[in-house]
Design a protein around this motif. Structure first.
Motif, short mmCIF file in Angstrom:
data_model
loop_
_atom_site.label_atom_id
_atom_site.label_comp_id
_atom_site.label_asym_id
_atom_site.label_seq_id
_atom_site.Cartn_x
_atom_site.Cartn_y
_atom_site.Cartn_z
N ASP A 333 11.43 47.40 1.07
CA ASP A 333 11.92 46.11 0.62
C ASP A 333 13.27 45.76 1.25
O ASP A 333 13.89 46.57 1.95
N ASP A 334 13.70 44.53 0.99
CA ASP A 334 15.02 44.04 1.41
C ASP A 334 15.98 44.27 0.25
O ASP A 334 15.88 43.60 -0.78
N ILE A 335 16.89 45.22 0.40
CA ILE A 335 17.82 45.57 -0.68
C ILE A 335 19.25 45.38 -0.19
O ILE A 335 19.69 46.05 0.75
N ALA A 336 19.97 44.47 -0.82
CA ALA A 336 21.39 44.27 -0.56
C ALA A 336 22.16 44.63 -1.83
O ALA A 336 21.74 44.29 -2.93
N SER A 337 23.27 45.32 -1.67
CA SER A 337 24.01 45.77 -2.84
C SER A 337 25.51 45.61 -2.62
O SER A 337 25.99 45.55 -1.48
N VAL A 338 26.23 45.56 -3.74
CA VAL A 338 27.69 45.62 -3.73
C VAL A 338 28.12 46.69 -4.72
O VAL A 338 27.68 46.68 -5.88
N ALA A 339 28.94 47.61 -4.26
CA ALA A 339 29.55 48.62 -5.13
C ALA A 339 30.97 48.19 -5.45
O ALA A 339 31.71 47.74 -4.57
N PHE A 340 31.35 48.33 -6.72
CA PHE A 340 32.70 47.99 -7.18
C PHE A 340 33.35 49.25 -7.74
O PHE A 340 32.76 49.91 -8.59
N TRP A 341 34.55 49.56 -7.29
CA TRP A 341 35.23 50.75 -7.80
C TRP A 341 36.73 50.63 -7.61
O TRP A 341 37.22 49.77 -6.88
N TYR A 342 37.46 51.52 -8.31
CA TYR A 342 38.91 51.67 -8.16
C TYR A 342 39.20 53.05 -7.61
O TYR A 342 38.56 54.04 -8.00
N GLN A 343 40.16 53.14 -6.72
CA GLN A 343 40.57 54.44 -6.20
C GLN A 343 42.03 54.38 -5.77
O GLN A 343 42.60 53.30 -5.57
N ALA A 344 42.62 55.55 -5.61
CA ALA A 344 43.95 55.63 -5.06
C ALA A 344 43.90 55.33 -3.56
O ALA A 344 42.87 55.52 -2.91
N ALA A 345 45.00 54.83 -3.00
CA ALA A 345 45.06 54.59 -1.56
C ALA A 345 45.16 55.92 -0.83
O ALA A 345 45.57 56.94 -1.40
N PRO A 346 44.82 55.98 0.47
CA PRO A 346 44.37 54.85 1.29
C PRO A 346 42.85 54.67 1.24
O PRO A 346 42.12 55.58 0.87
N THR A 347 42.42 53.47 1.64
CA THR A 347 40.99 53.17 1.73
C THR A 347 40.39 53.82 2.97
O THR A 347 40.95 53.71 4.05
N GLY A 348 39.24 54.46 2.81
CA GLY A 348 38.54 55.00 3.97
C GLY A 348 37.81 53.91 4.73
O GLY A 348 37.64 52.79 4.23
N PRO A 349 37.36 54.20 5.94
CA PRO A 349 36.64 53.18 6.73
C PRO A 349 35.31 52.80 6.10
O PRO A 349 34.60 53.64 5.58
N PHE A 350 35.00 51.52 6.13
CA PHE A 350 33.71 51.01 5.67
C PHE A 350 32.72 51.03 6.83
O PHE A 350 33.11 50.95 7.99
N PRO A 351 31.42 51.09 6.54
CA PRO A 351 30.43 50.88 7.61
C PRO A 351 30.59 49.48 8.19
O PRO A 351 31.04 48.55 7.50
N SER A 352 30.26 49.31 9.45
CA SER A 352 30.37 48.01 10.08
C SER A 352 29.48 46.99 9.36
O SER A 352 28.31 47.26 9.08
N LEU A 353 30.04 45.84 9.07
CA LEU A 353 29.27 44.79 8.43
C LEU A 353 28.24 44.24 9.41
O LEU A 353 28.54 44.05 10.59
N PRO A 354 27.01 43.97 8.98
CA PRO A 354 26.01 43.40 9.90
C PRO A 354 26.48 42.06 10.46
O PRO A 354 27.29 41.35 9.85
N GLY A 355 25.97 41.70 11.63
CA GLY A 355 26.27 40.39 12.20
C GLY A 355 25.57 39.28 11.45
O GLY A 355 24.79 39.51 10.52
N ALA A 356 25.81 38.04 11.89
CA ALA A 356 25.29 36.87 11.17
C ALA A 356 23.77 36.89 11.10
O ALA A 356 23.19 36.60 10.05
N ASP A 357 23.09 37.24 12.19
CA ASP A 357 21.62 37.26 12.17
C ASP A 357 21.09 38.30 11.22
O ASP A 357 20.09 38.10 10.53
N ALA A 358 21.74 39.47 11.18
CA ALA A 358 21.28 40.55 10.30
C ALA A 358 21.60 40.26 8.83
O ALA A 358 20.95 40.79 7.94
N LEU A 359 22.59 39.42 8.56
CA LEU A 359 22.92 39.03 7.20
C LEU A 359 22.01 37.91 6.69
O LEU A 359 21.84 37.75 5.47
N GLU A 360 21.42 37.17 7.58
CA GLU A 360 20.66 35.98 7.21
C GLU A 360 19.50 36.31 6.27
O GLU A 360 18.82 37.32 6.43
N ILE A 361 19.29 35.43 5.32
CA ILE A 361 18.14 35.53 4.42
C ILE A 361 17.13 34.49 4.85
O ILE A 361 17.43 33.30 4.91
N ILE A 362 15.93 34.94 5.18
CA ILE A 362 14.89 34.06 5.70
C ILE A 362 13.73 34.00 4.70
O ILE A 362 13.28 35.03 4.24
#
Length: 362
Positions: A333-362
């Motif tokens: 399936d097509d699964i998109a998620s958002v995780a919400f959390w609190y942590q002490a600094a520093p923030t670790g690197p995030f995975p690269s966000l998909p480009g516009a075409d990969a984000l598109e909902i068709i």
């Protein structure tokens, strides 16, 4: 620091200074709101002079980014109101940076950040959410009340990845005040598996290092199979867990505080409560609700039961349906998620966000 959810500290005098950033006061400076003499509504306000709603919104051109707020601390963001128009909400990316970090602590499409991932599309219908940290109100008012402390500096940006200009109304309400030494930094991370590989799990978040606590999940789920799609478990791997997690739900709808497929009278029953909800169940017109290409939006806030971790955190979600012979069917399936959390600094690197075409909902 008093909690952002509840009224126990409402009577306490904090010595803080209330401020708000909006197109009418882009710096948030005291006594500086509604001063613009030129703006997007200059023609409507002609002849009335200054102070007559000359700058109610900003335009973020296609393919560009805008700074919505830049604040010198210490302080706490208390509420954000956002009303975007002109392009799909999945193509508007919110980023938040705390205390001068180059890496954003929040990076997420606008609709998904406000638990309305299927919003902003003509076929999705209205979205209404009544929860404590997030509410979405008629007609397209996105609101959050997450407490977001910062000590030195806060920066909020909005990138328009679409091919259309976006018209953005917004207000960031905050308080300038001392921040408790134990206060952690707010984080939100978006991920999408489209489609999820057969037999794989969707990772909601991983490589988070503590100490910290997990406070919420939003999922926009697009079904590619007939039948029920939510037999999978949500799993929390804490502080060195390897093959097996410390916490596992009994099923997708159970984690989102529902039961029995969210099913009432042969229909999905949408609901929105302070802590959890199935806010959207989008079924093709005139079709049995169990057919393919149905779409669902679900949230679960861990406000009274935050998931604490000391060293590391990973959260995953299975996607399981049923085969005709009664065995589980791993879904793609097509699964998109958002995780919400609190942590002490520093923030670790995030995975690269998909480009516009990969984000598109068709």
């Amino acid at each position: 620091m008093a909690s952002g959810f509840g009224m126990s500290g409402l009577s306490r005098l904090t010595g803080g200074q209330s401020r708000a950033i909006s197109p009418e006061n882009p710096t948030g400076a005291k006594g500086s709101a509604a001063m613009a003499s030129e703006g997007v509504a200059s023609a409507a306000a002609r002849g009335l002079g200054r102070g007559w709603k000359v700058a109610p919104y900003v335009v973020v051109p296609a393919g560009s980014a805008a700074d919505l707020a830049e604040i010198a601390g210490p302080g706490v963001i208390q509420q954000i109101w956002l009303t975007p128009a002109g392009c799909a909400w999945r193509h508007l990316i919110i980023r938040m940076y705390w205390d001068g970090q180059a890496q954003p602590s929040v990076e997420c499409p606008a609709g998904d950040f406000f638990a309305a991932g299927w919003g902003g599309f003509s076929w999705s219908g209205p979205v209404q959410i009544s929860s404590l940290p997030v509410c979405v109100n008629p007609g397209s008012a996105l609101n959050c009340f997450w407490e977001m402390p910062f000590r030195q500096r806060c920066r909020i940006t909005l990138e328009n990845m679409s091919g259309r200009d976006a018209r953005v109304y917004y207000q960031v309400n905050y308080e300038l005040r001392d921040v408790d030494g134990e206060a952690a930094y707010f984080h939100a991370q978006f991920r999408r598996s489209n489609p999820l590989a057969y037999g794989a799990v969707h990772t909601i978040v991983d490589e988070v290092t503590g100490p910290g606590h997990y406070v919420g999940t939003y999922v926009a789920w697009g079904s590619n199979n007939n039948g029920w799609w939510g037999e999978g478990e949500v799993k929390f791997y804490l502080d060195g867990d390897d093959e097996f997690p410390t916490i596992a739900s009994t099923g997708t709808e159970d984690y989102f505080l529902g039961s029995y497929n969210f099913w009432v009278n042969d229909r999905y029953q949408v609901f929105t409560t302070p802590y959890a909800g199935l806010a959207q169940a989008i079924v093709p017109d005139g079709q049995d609700p169990r057919v393919t290409q149905s779409r669902f939006g679900m949230y679960r806030w861990h406000l009274t039961d935050p998931v604490r971790f000391s060293t590391d955190l990973r959260v995953t979600m299975q996607a399981i349906g049923w085969r005709p012979d009664g065995r589980y069917l791993p879904l793609q399936d097509d699964i998109a998620s958002v995780a919400f959390w609190y942590q002490a600094a520093p923030t670790g690197p995030f995975p690269s966000l998909p480009g516009a075409d990969a984000l598109e909902i068709i």
